[in-house]
Design a protein around this motif. Sequence first.
Motif, PDB file in Angstrom:
ATOM      1  N   CYS A  32       0.845  -1.188   0.000  1.00  0.00           N
ATOM      2  CA  CYS A  32       0.000   0.000   0.000  1.00  0.00           C
ATOM      3  C   CYS A  32       0.890   1.252   0.000  1.00  0.00           C
ATOM      4  O   CYS A  32       2.072   1.186   0.352  1.00  0.00           O
ATOM      5  N   LYS A  33       0.308   2.342  -0.401  1.00  0.00           N
ATOM      6  CA  LYS A  33       1.074   3.594  -0.484  1.00  0.00           C
ATOM      7  C   LYS A  33       1.593   4.031   0.876  1.00  0.00           C
ATOM      8  O   LYS A  33       2.708   4.537   0.999  1.00  0.00           O
ATOM      9  N   GLU A  34       0.793   3.800   1.924  1.00  0.00           N
ATOM     10  CA  GLU A  34       1.216   4.209   3.260  1.00  0.00           C
ATOM     11  C   GLU A  34       2.468   3.443   3.706  1.00  0.00           C
ATOM     12  O   GLU A  34       3.436   4.038   4.188  1.00  0.00           O
ATOM     13  N   CYS A  35       2.466   2.128   3.516  1.00  0.00           N
ATOM     14  CA  CYS A  35       3.648   1.337   3.888  1.00  0.00           C
ATOM     15  C   CYS A  35       4.855   1.715   3.027  1.00  0.00           C
ATOM     16  O   CYS A  35       5.970   1.833   3.530  1.00  0.00           O
ATOM     17  N   ASN A  36       4.619   1.898   1.731  1.00  0.00           N
ATOM     18  CA  ASN A  36       5.722   2.256   0.840  1.00  0.00           C
ATOM     19  C   ASN A  36       6.344   3.580   1.262  1.00  0.00           C
ATOM     20  O   ASN A  36       7.566   3.732   1.293  1.00  0.00           O
ATOM     21  N   THR A  37       5.516   4.536   1.638  1.00  0.00           N
ATOM     22  CA  THR A  37       6.008   5.845   2.066  1.00  0.00           C
ATOM     23  C   THR A  37       6.773   5.747   3.377  1.00  0.00           C
ATOM     24  O   THR A  37       7.842   6.335   3.536  1.00  0.00           O
ATOM     25  N   LYS A  38       6.250   4.978   4.319  1.00  0.00           N
ATOM     26  CA  LYS A  38       6.910   4.851   5.621  1.00  0.00           C
ATOM     27  C   LYS A  38       8.191   4.031   5.542  1.00  0.00           C
ATOM     28  O   LYS A  38       9.145   4.297   6.259  1.00  0.00           O
ATOM     29  N   LYS A  39       8.204   3.022   4.683  1.00  0.00           N
ATOM     30  CA  LYS A  39       9.373   2.144   4.573  1.00  0.00           C
ATOM     31  C   LYS A  39      10.573   2.894   4.019  1.00  0.00           C
ATOM     32  O   LYS A  39      11.706   2.669   4.435  1.00  0.00           O
ATOM     33  N   LYS A  40      10.325   3.789   3.078  1.00  0.00           N
ATOM     34  CA  LYS A  40      11.376   4.574   2.424  1.00  0.00           C
ATOM     35  C   LYS A  40      12.483   3.662   1.918  1.00  0.00           C
ATOM     36  O   LYS A  40      12.233   2.817   1.073  1.00  0.00           O
ATOM     37  N   GLN A  41      13.693   3.837   2.429  1.00  0.00           N
ATOM     38  CA  GLN A  41      14.834   3.065   1.942  1.00  0.00           C
ATOM     39  C   GLN A  41      15.354   2.090   3.001  1.00  0.00           C
ATOM     40  O   GLN A  41      16.535   1.808   3.080  1.00  0.00           O
ATOM     41  N   SER A  42      14.437   1.566   3.798  1.00  0.00           N
ATOM     42  CA  SER A  42      14.815   0.641   4.861  1.00  0.00           C
ATOM     43  C   SER A  42      15.083  -0.757   4.306  1.00  0.00           C
ATOM     44  O   SER A  42      14.418  -1.203   3.375  1.00  0.00           O
ATOM     45  N   PHE A  43      16.020  -1.438   4.945  1.00  0.00           N
ATOM     46  CA  PHE A  43      16.226  -2.854   4.669  1.00  0.00           C
ATOM     47  C   PHE A  43      15.102  -3.626   5.346  1.00  0.00           C
ATOM     48  O   PHE A  43      14.461  -3.118   6.281  1.00  0.00           O
ATOM     49  N   PRO A  44      14.845  -4.870   4.921  1.00  0.00           N
ATOM     50  CA  PRO A  44      13.753  -5.641   5.522  1.00  0.00           C
ATOM     51  C   PRO A  44      13.818  -5.731   7.046  1.00  0.00           C
ATOM     52  O   PRO A  44      12.811  -5.561   7.726  1.00  0.00           O
ATOM     53  N   TRP A  45      14.985  -5.975   7.604  1.00  0.00           N
ATOM     54  CA  TRP A  45      15.068  -6.115   9.066  1.00  0.00           C
ATOM     55  C   TRP A  45      14.825  -4.787   9.771  1.00  0.00           C
ATOM     56  O   TRP A  45      14.265  -4.771  10.854  1.00  0.00           O
ATOM     57  N   GLU A  46      15.169  -3.673   9.157  1.00  0.00           N
ATOM     58  CA  GLU A  46      14.884  -2.363   9.752  1.00  0.00           C
ATOM     59  C   GLU A  46      13.372  -2.108   9.737  1.00  0.00           C
ATOM     60  O   GLU A  46      12.805  -1.603  10.697  1.00  0.00           O
ATOM     61  N   TRP A  47      12.739  -2.466   8.649  1.00  0.00           N
ATOM     62  CA  TRP A  47      11.299  -2.276   8.495  1.00  0.00           C
ATOM     63  C   TRP A  47      10.547  -3.189   9.446  1.00  0.00           C
ATOM     64  O   TRP A  47       9.554  -2.790  10.049  1.00  0.00           O
ATOM     65  N   GLU A  48      11.012  -4.439   9.617  1.00  0.00           N
ATOM     66  CA  GLU A  48      10.350  -5.367  10.529  1.00  0.00           C
ATOM     67  C   GLU A  48      10.380  -4.835  11.962  1.00  0.00           C
ATOM     68  O   GLU A  48       9.403  -4.972  12.699  1.00  0.00           O
TER      69      GLU A  48
END
Length: 96
Positions: A72-88
Amino acid sequence: MDQSFILDDVFLKKERDKARKLRATQWWKRKRSSGICHYCQQLFLPKDLTMDHVIPLARGGRSEKFNLVPCCKECNTKKKQSFPWEWEEYMASQKK
């Protein structure tokens, strides 16, 4: 101009072009047809899901099928340039 900047710019343009082409394929249309965001697992209209690079291009990711997910756009915006473990870690903190 710094040579590494030029190479990075060429790499990013090439990978973005590959992603753009993949968005037009049946593979991508099937991938997002469930309407489920890869990260928050919420349901959306398939047309409202965006293509996200799990490992961001800016951090060395590629526009390959194994690295692309619908979100979703909200997750994509919040994730930015995070690696998977940073996002988790971020997502886990939101659930508390």
